[in-house]
Design a protein around this motif. Structure first.
Motif, PDB file in Angstrom:
ATOM      1  N   THR A 181      79.339  14.969   7.768  1.00  0.00           N
ATOM      2  CA  THR A 181      79.848  14.395   6.951  1.00  0.00           C
ATOM      3  C   THR A 181      78.158  14.235   5.972  1.00  0.00           C
ATOM      4  O   THR A 181      77.568  13.623   6.244  1.00  0.00           O
ATOM      5  CB  THR A 181      80.518  13.048   6.535  1.00  0.00           C
ATOM      6  OG1 THR A 181      80.454  12.630   4.960  1.00  0.00           O
ATOM      7  CG2 THR A 181      79.161  11.725   7.087  1.00  0.00           C
ATOM      8  N   SER A 182      77.826  14.467   4.492  1.00  0.00           N
ATOM      9  CA  SER A 182      76.938  14.834   3.850  1.00  0.00           C
ATOM     10  C   SER A 182      76.250  13.117   3.182  1.00  0.00           C
ATOM     11  O   SER A 182      75.574  12.832   2.852  1.00  0.00           O
ATOM     12  CB  SER A 182      76.856  16.193   2.641  1.00  0.00           C
ATOM     13  OG  SER A 182      78.026  15.681   1.720  1.00  0.00           O
ATOM     14  N   GLY A 183      77.780  12.809   3.236  1.00  0.00           N
ATOM     15  CA  GLY A 183      77.806  11.016   2.455  1.00  0.00           C
ATOM     16  C   GLY A 183      79.243  10.192   2.723  1.00  0.00           C
ATOM     17  O   GLY A 183      79.715  10.805   3.846  1.00  0.00           O
ATOM     18  N   PHE A 184      78.408   8.899   2.533  1.00  0.00           N
ATOM     19  CA  PHE A 184      79.814   7.430   3.252  1.00  0.00           C
ATOM     20  C   PHE A 184      80.052   6.526   1.978  1.00  0.00           C
ATOM     21  O   PHE A 184      79.461   6.615   0.838  1.00  0.00           O
ATOM     22  CB  PHE A 184      78.776   6.539   3.995  1.00  0.00           C
ATOM     23  CG  PHE A 184      77.749   7.912   4.841  1.00  0.00           C
ATOM     24  CD1 PHE A 184      78.728   7.384   6.237  1.00  0.00           C
ATOM     25  CD2 PHE A 184      76.408   8.089   4.866  1.00  0.00           C
ATOM     26  CE1 PHE A 184      77.838   8.129   7.081  1.00  0.00           C
ATOM     27  CE2 PHE A 184      76.154   9.559   6.050  1.00  0.00           C
ATOM     28  CZ  PHE A 184      76.627   9.021   7.012  1.00  0.00           C
ATOM     29  N   VAL A 185      81.087   6.787   1.702  1.00  0.00           N
ATOM     30  CA  VAL A 185      82.170   5.491   0.807  1.00  0.00           C
ATOM     31  C   VAL A 185      81.122   4.636   0.936  1.00  0.00           C
ATOM     32  O   VAL A 185      81.534   3.461   1.800  1.00  0.00           O
ATOM     33  CB  VAL A 185      83.158   6.203   0.755  1.00  0.00           C
ATOM     34  CG1 VAL A 185      83.555   7.493   0.357  1.00  0.00           C
ATOM     35  CG2 VAL A 185      84.328   5.210   2.186  1.00  0.00           C
ATOM     36  N   PHE A 186      81.289   3.448   0.212  1.00  0.00           N
ATOM     37  CA  PHE A 186      81.544   1.975   0.353  1.00  0.00           C
ATOM     38  C   PHE A 186      83.013   1.183  -0.261  1.00  0.00           C
ATOM     39  O   PHE A 186      83.315   1.886  -1.256  1.00  0.00           O
ATOM     40  CB  PHE A 186      80.362   1.798  -1.527  1.00  0.00           C
ATOM     41  CG  PHE A 186      78.978   2.614  -0.748  1.00  0.00           C
ATOM     42  CD1 PHE A 186      78.090   2.066   0.294  1.00  0.00           C
ATOM     43  CD2 PHE A 186      79.279   3.780  -1.378  1.00  0.00           C
ATOM     44  CE1 PHE A 186      76.617   2.411   0.196  1.00  0.00           C
ATOM     45  CE2 PHE A 186      77.526   4.327  -0.875  1.00  0.00           C
ATOM     46  CZ  PHE A 186      76.311   3.792  -0.268  1.00  0.00           C
ATOM     47  N   GLU A 187      82.526  -0.237   0.419  1.00  0.00           N
ATOM     48  CA  GLU A 187      83.670  -0.626  -0.445  1.00  0.00           C
ATOM     49  C   GLU A 187      83.942  -0.591  -2.126  1.00  0.00           C
ATOM     50  O   GLU A 187      85.167  -0.742  -2.631  1.00  0.00           O
ATOM     51  CB  GLU A 187      83.849  -1.950   0.410  1.00  0.00           C
ATOM     52  CG  GLU A 187      84.194  -1.401   1.914  1.00  0.00           C
ATOM     53  CD  GLU A 187      84.668  -2.914   2.878  1.00  0.00           C
ATOM     54  OE1 GLU A 187      84.210  -4.420   1.847  1.00  0.00           O
ATOM     55  OE2 GLU A 187      84.758  -3.239   3.832  1.00  0.00           O
ATOM     56  N   ASP A 188      82.639  -1.679  -2.598  1.00  0.00           N
ATOM     57  CA  ASP A 188      83.005  -1.993  -3.773  1.00  0.00           C
ATOM     58  C   ASP A 188      81.214  -2.034  -4.039  1.00  0.00           C
ATOM     59  O   ASP A 188      80.477  -0.957  -3.953  1.00  0.00           O
ATOM     60  CB  ASP A 188      83.531  -3.765  -4.304  1.00  0.00           C
ATOM     61  CG  ASP A 188      82.846  -3.992  -3.132  1.00  0.00           C
ATOM     62  OD1 ASP A 188      81.367  -4.265  -3.424  1.00  0.00           O
ATOM     63  OD2 ASP A 188      83.281  -5.309  -2.767  1.00  0.00           O
ATOM     64  N   ALA A 189      80.787  -2.003  -5.517  1.00  0.00           N
ATOM     65  CA  ALA A 189      79.669  -2.250  -6.362  1.00  0.00           C
ATOM     66  C   ALA A 189      79.464  -2.336  -5.840  1.00  0.00           C
ATOM     67  O   ALA A 189      77.724  -1.860  -5.407  1.00  0.00           O
ATOM     68  CB  ALA A 189      80.188  -2.454  -7.475  1.00  0.00           C
ATOM     69  N   GLU A 190      79.135  -3.645  -5.800  1.00  0.00           N
ATOM     70  CA  GLU A 190      78.044  -4.493  -5.340  1.00  0.00           C
ATOM     71  C   GLU A 190      77.430  -4.275  -3.465  1.00  0.00           C
ATOM     72  O   GLU A 190      76.264  -4.303  -3.477  1.00  0.00           O
ATOM     73  CB  GLU A 190      78.653  -5.873  -4.915  1.00  0.00           C
ATOM     74  CG  GLU A 190      78.085  -6.934  -3.887  1.00  0.00           C
ATOM     75  CD  GLU A 190      76.630  -7.622  -4.857  1.00  0.00           C
ATOM     76  OE1 GLU A 190      75.194  -7.725  -3.765  1.00  0.00           O
ATOM     77  OE2 GLU A 190      76.540  -7.140  -5.777  1.00  0.00           O
ATOM     78  N   GLU A 191      78.412  -3.743  -2.649  1.00  0.00           N
ATOM     79  CA  GLU A 191      77.864  -3.172  -1.901  1.00  0.00           C
ATOM     80  C   GLU A 191      77.640  -1.939  -1.496  1.00  0.00           C
ATOM     81  O   GLU A 191      76.188  -1.791  -1.071  1.00  0.00           O
ATOM     82  CB  GLU A 191      79.659  -3.262  -0.725  1.00  0.00           C
ATOM     83  CG  GLU A 191      79.333  -1.996   0.161  1.00  0.00           C
ATOM     84  CD  GLU A 191      79.598  -1.456   1.681  1.00  0.00           C
ATOM     85  OE1 GLU A 191      79.553  -1.788   2.683  1.00  0.00           O
ATOM     86  OE2 GLU A 191      80.773  -1.577   0.959  1.00  0.00           O
ATOM     87  N   MET A 192      77.359  -0.974  -2.869  1.00  0.00           N
ATOM     88  CA  MET A 192      77.148  -0.295  -2.756  1.00  0.00           C
ATOM     89  C   MET A 192      75.448   0.099  -3.706  1.00  0.00           C
ATOM     90  O   MET A 192      74.675   0.026  -3.255  1.00  0.00           O
ATOM     91  CB  MET A 192      77.423   1.248  -4.404  1.00  0.00           C
ATOM     92  CG  MET A 192      76.876   1.768  -3.720  1.00  0.00           C
ATOM     93  SD  MET A 192      78.222   3.249  -5.151  1.00  0.00           S
ATOM     94  CE  MET A 192      77.181   4.555  -4.973  1.00  0.00           C
TER      95      MET A 192
END
Length: 390
Positions: free
Chosen positions: A31-42
């Motif tokens: 995978t090139s990227g990873f996802v986040f649960e919400d804006a604060e986690e990111m």
């Protein structure tokens, strides 16, 4: 208090965290990227308040596992993995150096590293002074007020010369310099420069770490604060190792110890055979008693490595004739493969290097670099012997 685990156990049992599928073998994280649960986690992740993978140019579970294994093997605090060994060399140097800085290096270095010192760094007003392998006592005289670090390979490529790591470390500490060591020929199984005072250790993982000539890779490990700067430079410039290559290399490290034992046993036996052959002018192998730095090699290496250097009679044409008569071994510029490889540096890897630099590195016209593979030693010797005799 638990006992520290042995090298082989760490190589096999250091793994990424198991997923919900409870796999026994670590999966590929392509995978090139990873996802986040919400804006604060990111936000927290990018602010480095939370430690996690963000983007595979920065880090990836497969790459993380590979780096962790090498760090444990080398006794290092941290590390960063690269797309190739030369990416590791350049990125490490570029991180440490500013315009106007100076480097002291052994003259016996890989041809591409020599190219950095002589062709590209001068464009950025970075200078390098070389000391010859047999004039290491002159090292201190080369140090300038703007010297940043001392760099060396041991064993050297391609001459298989040995530098005393404790001596280099003592000089660096006296002058408050960093010591950067290329440990590619030895691997972490055979030698740990950090134990002898190195600040950073570089590997071309393409070689014995992979061991089968499949993928490219590089890694630098050492002090955490230095690796942090290398990470920041590499995060911007993008020389990161691919997840697939990291997965292959991490698997390869599981068998490094058992492979290296066989490589070294074959190399010593070939070196002993070559010492007695009338058409061989000299042989260099660290664990031969005739090696000029045999005692130093025994002090800092577990075994002598898989590279044997020797000179055939007849100079440049003698070397080329030897190569043309090889039948079993591979003619290649690579090394550290399961297949035995012979290289003629004077006409290939070092053909464009200046004559005086080649001489300082111990590269003669008839010199052969042999990377011993895992074939039966009797078959290797038969091929080398017939090529010499013909």
């Amino acid at each position: 208090m638990s006992k520290k685990r042995q090298f082989e156990t760490e190589a096999i049992r250091t793994q990424s965290e198991t997923t919900q599928f409870s796999e026994h073998s670590v999966p590929l994280y392509l995978t090139s990227g990873f996802v986040f649960e919400d804006a604060e986690e990111m936000r927290a992740s990018f602010a480095e308040e939370k430690q996690r993978d963000l983007y595979s140019r920065y880090s990836n579970p497969n790459v993380n596992e590979f780096v962790e294994k090498v760090c444990k093997m080398e006794g290092a605090e941290d590390g960063f993995a690269f797309a190739s060994g030369m990416a590791a060399v350049f990125s490490t140097f570029a991180t440490l150096l500013n315009a106007g800085d100076h480097v002291v290096s052994c003259s016996s270095v890989f041809g591409a590293t020599h190219g950095l010192f002589t062709k590209y760094f001068p464009k950025w007003n970075i200078e390098c002074s070389y000391f010859n392998i047999d004039e290491v006592d002159n090292l201190e005289s080369l140090i300038q007020p703007n010297t940043k670090f001392v760099y060396a390979e041991t064993p050297t490529n391609p001459g298989v010369d040995i530098l005393d790591l404790e001596f280099l470390s003592a000089v660096c500490k006296k002058h408050n310099l960093l010591l950067v060591i290329d440990n590619c020929f030895a691997t972490p199984y055979l030698q740990n420069p950090i134990k002898f005072g190195a600040d950073l250790v570089i590997h071309s993982a393409t070689k014995l770490m992979d061991g089968q000539g499949r993928v490219l890779g590089g890694v630098t490990v050492g002090k955490r604060e230095l690796i942090r700067e290398i990470y920041l430079f590499s995060r911007l410039t993008g020389p990161a190792m691919s997840p697939f290559n990291a997965w292959v290399l991490s698997k390869s490290l599981e068998t490094l110890a058992i492979r290296a034992d066989r490589h070294c046993d074959n190399a010593l036996k070939l070196a002993e055979f070559l010492e007695k052959h009338p058409k061989v002018k000299w042989v260099k192998y660290p664990f031969l008693k005739s090696h000029p730095k045999h005692e130093v090699a025994k002090k800092q290496m577990r075994l002598g490595g898989n590279i044997v250097a020797f000179e055939v009679e007849g100079g440049l044409e003698g070397g080329r004739a030897f190569f043309d008569n090889i039948k079993l071994c591979s003619l290649s510029a690579n090394l550290g493969d399961s297949r035995t490889i012979v290289t003629h540096p004077a006409s290939t890897t070092h053909a464009k290097v200046e004559a005086q630099v080649k001489a300082a590195a111990g590269i003669t016209d008839g010199m052969v670099r042999c990377s011993l593979g895992l074939e039966h030693i009797d078959d290797i010797i038969v091929d080398i012997e017939q090529a010499l005799n013909n």
